[in-house]
Design a protein around this motif. Structure first.
Motif: not given
Ligand code: TRP
Length: 328
Positions: A7-19
């Motif tokens: 599950g992913i909390r809808p906290t904002g845009n994805l950044h390179l770290g998330n990718y």
């Protein structure tokens, strides 16, 4: 076939770290397992009771996931609030969740400190809702960050407790596997630590070229290497870690060689890094914007994902109801 869920909390845009962290693992997992990936919009009410345009922001997040390559043909990609079955399981789990253990959770204590005027019951039972998310599909593996370990421990407790309470083996104990194990940790550009939204040092996949250039050119450096073959200090190593992630191997080798010979110019390194990050992000950004604009398509994806999730949920609930003693 083993079942993977996250599950992913809808906290904002994805950044390179998330990718390079979660997303890369998800892309691999969807090839190998039966996967459920969902956006935990109900969970966000524990901290943001008036979520505003939640449908729009969830759609934007989903568009970014698709743009990265999550494939609705391979994984069930859905929105938590589209699958009301989770609420029934949440209720059953809450009947066997005890105040003491919920109050002792570190995330609860932390949030209670952060929002003393809104220590709501949803915050207290965050771990049971999360356990319901997982147990709803009888998931075996849950890829999560280290910060979720306590919630995962509770999900295992609740699975075991349900099985023991009703004398069944309905729920497998969900195993967490730390994303940090396999993922490349992407640092921030501020000299130390990792890239993060809350750290304010993130480069987002949907940042435009000018924004990326500005962020990279501002990155912390030092006055340069003083002896050949020296070890790179953290801020410099961070730039090289990013370069390793987004640039061609010969580009990395080129700048690494310059550093070794004390001939490096950080301005050149940053210019190259910025252009390579831009080249990496541009196609993702374009796809994300196109998906987000295609509301009808996004609604179809959400509906298809919810359909798959509800089907799997119905099977679990039928059995859970029967075990407790209700009509299946
Ligand atoms: N608590 C998770 C987080 O903050 C999000 C989440 C909600 C989740 N339900 C889940 C993660 C189920 C894994 C499985 O990141």
């Amino acid at each position: 076939m083993e079942i993977v869920l996250s599950g992913i909390r809808p906290t904002g845009n994805l950044h390179l770290g998330n990718y390079f962290g979660a997303m890369k693992s998800f892309l691999r997992l969807q090839e190998e397992f039966t996967c459920f990936f969902f956006i935990a919009d109900w969970h966000s009410l524990t901290t943001h009771p008036r979520p505003g345009d939640i449908v729009g922001s969830v759609r934007g997040i989903m568009a970014e996931y698709l743009a990265c390559g999550l494939d609705p043909g391979k994984a069930a990609i859905y929105v938590q609030s589209d699958v009301r079955e989770v609420l029934e399981l949440y209720l059953y789990l809450n009947m066997n969740a005890y105040l003491g253990e919920l109050e002792r959770t570190t995330t609860f204590k932390e949030k209670a400190r952060q929002q003393p005027d809104n220590v709501n019951a949803g915050l207290l039972t965050y771990p049971t809702l999360m356990a319901a998310d997982i147990l709803l599909h009888r998931a075996h593996k849950v890829p999560v960050g280290k910060d979720q370990e306590q919630n995962m421990e509770m999900a295992r407790h609740y699975a075991r407790r349900f099985n023991a309470m009703y004398g069944c083996d309905l729920f497998p104990e969900p195993e967490s596997f730390a994303l940090s194990g396999e993922a490349v940790k992407i640092p921030g550009l501020d000299g130390s630590g990792k890239m993060g939204k809350s750290e304010g040092n993130a480069i987002y996949l949907v940042d435009d070229a000018a924004t990326i250039r500005k962020k990279v050119m501002r990155a912390v450096t030092d006055s340069g290497p003083t002896a050949p073959g020296g070890v790179k200090p953290e801020a410099i190593q961070n730039l090289f870690t990013l370069l390793r992630a987004v640039s061609a191997p010969d580009v990395y080798a080129h700048f690494d060689g310059l550093y070794d010979r004390c001939a490096i110019r950080y301005g050149d390194l940053k210019k190259q890094l910025a252009e390579d990050i831009i080249a990496f992000c541009a196609p993702i950004r374009e796809r994300a914007l196109a998906y987000a604009a295609d509301v009808a398509y996004m609604e179809r994806v959400a509906a298809e994902g919810a359909g798959k999730a509800r089907e799997s949920a119905a099977r679990t609930l039928k059995e859970a109801r029967r075990q407790i003693g209700f009509r299946p």
